[in-house]
Design an enzyme around this catalytic site. Structure first.
Site, PDB file in Angstrom:
ATOM      1  N   LYS A   1       5.435 -17.647  18.682  1.00 20.73           N
ATOM      2  CA  LYS A   1       4.641 -18.853  18.871  1.00 20.73           C
ATOM      3  C   LYS A   1       4.473 -19.150  20.359  1.00 20.73           C
ATOM      4  CE  LYS A   1       8.420 -22.076  18.900  1.00 20.73           C
ATOM      5  NZ  LYS A   1       8.460 -23.468  19.202  1.00 20.73           N
TER       6      LYS A   1
ATOM      7  N   LYS B   1       7.513 -22.907  25.628  1.00 20.17           N
ATOM      8  CA  LYS B   1       7.725 -23.365  26.998  1.00 20.17           C
ATOM      9  C   LYS B   1       8.385 -22.294  27.846  1.00 20.17           C
ATOM     10  CE  LYS B   1       9.047 -27.965  25.838  1.00 20.17           C
ATOM     11  NZ  LYS B   1      10.389 -27.957  25.325  1.00 20.17           N
TER      12      LYS B   1
ATOM     13  N   LYS C   1      22.195 -19.930  20.042  1.00 24.21           N
ATOM     14  CA  LYS C   1      22.564 -20.069  21.456  1.00 24.21           C
ATOM     15  C   LYS C   1      23.794 -19.226  21.789  1.00 24.21           C
ATOM     16  CE  LYS C   1      19.813 -22.773  23.920  1.00 24.21           C
ATOM     17  NZ  LYS C   1      18.711 -22.998  23.057  1.00 24.21           N
TER      18      LYS C   1
HETATM   19  P1  ADP Z   1       9.367 -24.923  22.896  1.00 26.49           P
HETATM   20  O1  ADP Z   1       9.716 -24.059  21.717  1.00 26.49           O
HETATM   21  O2  ADP Z   1       8.051 -24.556  23.482  1.00 26.49           O
HETATM   22  O3  ADP Z   1      10.487 -25.029  23.924  1.00 26.49           O
HETATM   23  P2  ADP Z   1      10.271 -27.382  21.779  1.00 26.49           P
HETATM   24  O4  ADP Z   1      11.213 -26.632  20.901  1.00 26.49           O
HETATM   25  O5  ADP Z   1      10.851 -28.181  22.895  1.00 26.49           O
HETATM   26  O6  ADP Z   1       9.167 -26.388  22.348  1.00 26.49           O
HETATM   27  O7  ADP Z   1       9.371 -28.308  20.874  1.00 26.49           O
HETATM   28  C1  ADP Z   1       8.840 -29.562  21.222  1.00 26.49           C
HETATM   29  C2  ADP Z   1       7.916 -29.974  20.073  1.00 26.49           C
HETATM   30  O8  ADP Z   1       6.726 -29.147  20.026  1.00 26.49           O
HETATM   31  C3  ADP Z   1       8.589 -29.838  18.700  1.00 26.49           C
HETATM   32  O9  ADP Z   1       8.233 -30.939  17.891  1.00 26.49           O
HETATM   33  C4  ADP Z   1       8.004 -28.528  18.158  1.00 26.49           C
HETATM   34  O10 ADP Z   1       7.976 -28.501  16.751  1.00 26.49           O
HETATM   35  C5  ADP Z   1       6.590 -28.503  18.751  1.00 26.49           C
HETATM   36  N1  ADP Z   1       6.128 -27.103  18.990  1.00 26.49           N
HETATM   37  C6  ADP Z   1       6.656 -26.224  19.891  1.00 26.49           C
HETATM   38  N2  ADP Z   1       5.995 -25.049  19.887  1.00 26.49           N
HETATM   39  C7  ADP Z   1       5.005 -25.152  18.945  1.00 26.49           C
HETATM   40  C8  ADP Z   1       3.960 -24.265  18.494  1.00 26.49           C
HETATM   41  N3  ADP Z   1       3.777 -23.060  19.016  1.00 26.49           N
HETATM   42  N4  ADP Z   1       3.114 -24.729  17.522  1.00 26.49           N
HETATM   43  C9  ADP Z   1       3.274 -25.977  17.005  1.00 26.49           C
HETATM   44  N5  ADP Z   1       4.235 -26.857  17.394  1.00 26.49           N
HETATM   45  C10 ADP Z   1       5.091 -26.469  18.364  1.00 26.49           C
END
Ligand code: ADP
Ligand code: TRP
Length: 336
Positions: free
Chosen positions: A195, A198, A113
């Site tokens: 990956k 969001k 960050k």
């Molecule tokens: P993002 O990276 O999309 O902002 P978060 O970090 O808030 O998502 O993750 C919320 C949950 O979803 C966590 O438990 C994370 O491990 C899971 N998660 C996020 N992206 C993926 C992905 N592409 N594949 C599998 N699990 C994921």
């Protein structure tokens, strides 16, 4: 015997996607009948990146609605918003006295960050893991279903709990990551890069709110190639990812048909037709996503129902939080 306590949180920093569903929410849904479950929207955590006020409120409601649409039953679990439970903030204050600047500065997410937002390195960002520990410990949770990226935060939560117990007496059990079968799925972006996420990689991410046409378009644009050079080739990651998605939403027959086509293909005799495979995947994906999208939209169009659900979740969470806090205050000497 009382059930083990499970807790997890999702930050309202964007639209939920297939990665969130298969990496996190699917586990939540499985756990709800077996454990004493607390699931929440981490809106205080998202303030570390200063989101727009109106967007934040909408995102919180959407995350709640999407969680219910994915199968969480607000009657069975406590589904709540972090900022509705002030007890968490008090525990955060106590835990801050046990967290050291040096260890906080060393965490991977903090360093990342600092690189991403050098003009906004606020104290909330530094103490992010302390707030996360308070989220978990306030319900004395022992199982935390999260992805691999959260391992360091969980380790810090265990450290703070141990320090507390050592200094003030045993109040907290130690929390650990949890996932059925141990295998964590990771859904890549449809471009094969990074990956699904969001906030990044949006054109290559399938969101639970995407309409049918958007799903078709995104899948049609997914990265493929001219086919394998030899029979039974190892699949490149972007092709493997399409098969992963197919396995998650299509019938076993469909999966084996395309697997066979792939394995029998070689240069000059390409049996696998990626165009057909993507069309099939798109239709099966629509069958999977559309009901979730529609249920979430229905809920979001009924703000009164959503607000009743959120209030009820807060009541359940506050009851459990207050019990823990009474013990904490007594142990520390701040209670009467
Ligand atoms: P993002 O990276 O999309 O902002 P978060 O970090 O808030 O998502 O993750 C919320 C949950 O979803 C966590 O438990 C994370 O491990 C899971 N998660 C996020 N992206 C993926 C992905 N592409 N594949 C599998 N699990 C994921
Ligand atoms: N840090 C988590 C994430 O980025 C969200 C979160 C906040 C959380 N508090 C939590 C997850 C407590 C599990 C338990 O995904």
């Amino acid at each position: 015997m009382s059930k083990e306590v499970v807790l997890s949180g999702i930050r309202p920093t964007g639209f939920l996607h297939l990665g969130n569903y298969f990496g996190a929410m699917r586990n939540f849904v499985r756990m709800q009948s077996e454990f004493d479950c607390y699931f929440f929207v981490a809106n205080w955590h998202s303030l570390t990146t200063h989101p727009d006020t109106q967007t934040l409120r909408q995102s919180v409601h959407r995350v709640i609605a999407e969680n219910i649409a994915c199968g969480l039953d607000p009657e069975q679990v406590a589904l709540y918003v972090q900022s509705d439970v002030p007890e968490i903030a008090e525990l955060y204050l106590y835990l801050n006295m046990l967290a050291y600047k040096g260890e906080l500065e060393k965490t991977v997410t903090f360093k990342e960050k600092v690189r991403l937002q050098p003009d906004n390195v606020n104290a909330g960002l530094l103490t992010y893991p302390v707030l996360q520990a308070a989220d978990i410990l306030i319900h004395r949770a022992v199982k935390v279903p999260v992805g691999k990226d959260q391992e360091q935060n969980l380790e810090m939560a265990r450290n703070f709990a141990e320090r507390f117990n050592h200094r003030y007496g045993d109040v907290f059990p130690l929390p650990y990551g949890f996932n059925y079968g141990g295998e964590l799925v990771k859904i890549l972006g449809l471009d094969g890069e990074g990956k699904m996420s969001k906030s990044e990689n949006q054109l290559s991410t399938l969101y639970l709110a995407d309409d049918d046409e958007t799903i078709r378009k995104k899948i049609a644009r997914a990265k493929t190639d001219q086919g394998p050079a030899t029979e039974n080739s190892v699949k490149p990651p972007y092709i493997e990812n399409l098969f992963t998605l197919l396995k998650l939403v299509s019938t076993p027959d469909t999966v084996s048909k395309f697997e066979e086509d792939y394995n029998m293909s070689q240069q000059g005799d390409c049996r696998i037709r990626y165009g057909d495979m993507k069309k099939q995947l798109a239709e099966d994906m629509i069958r999977f996503i559309a009901p979730i999208r529609e249920k979430a939209a229905d809920l979001q169009s009924n703000p009164e129902l959503l607000s009743t659900i959120i209030k009820k979740g807060a009541e359940k969470a506050r009851a459990s939080a207050a019990t823990t806090l009474t013990q904490v205050r007594k142990a520390i000497g701040t209670g009467n």
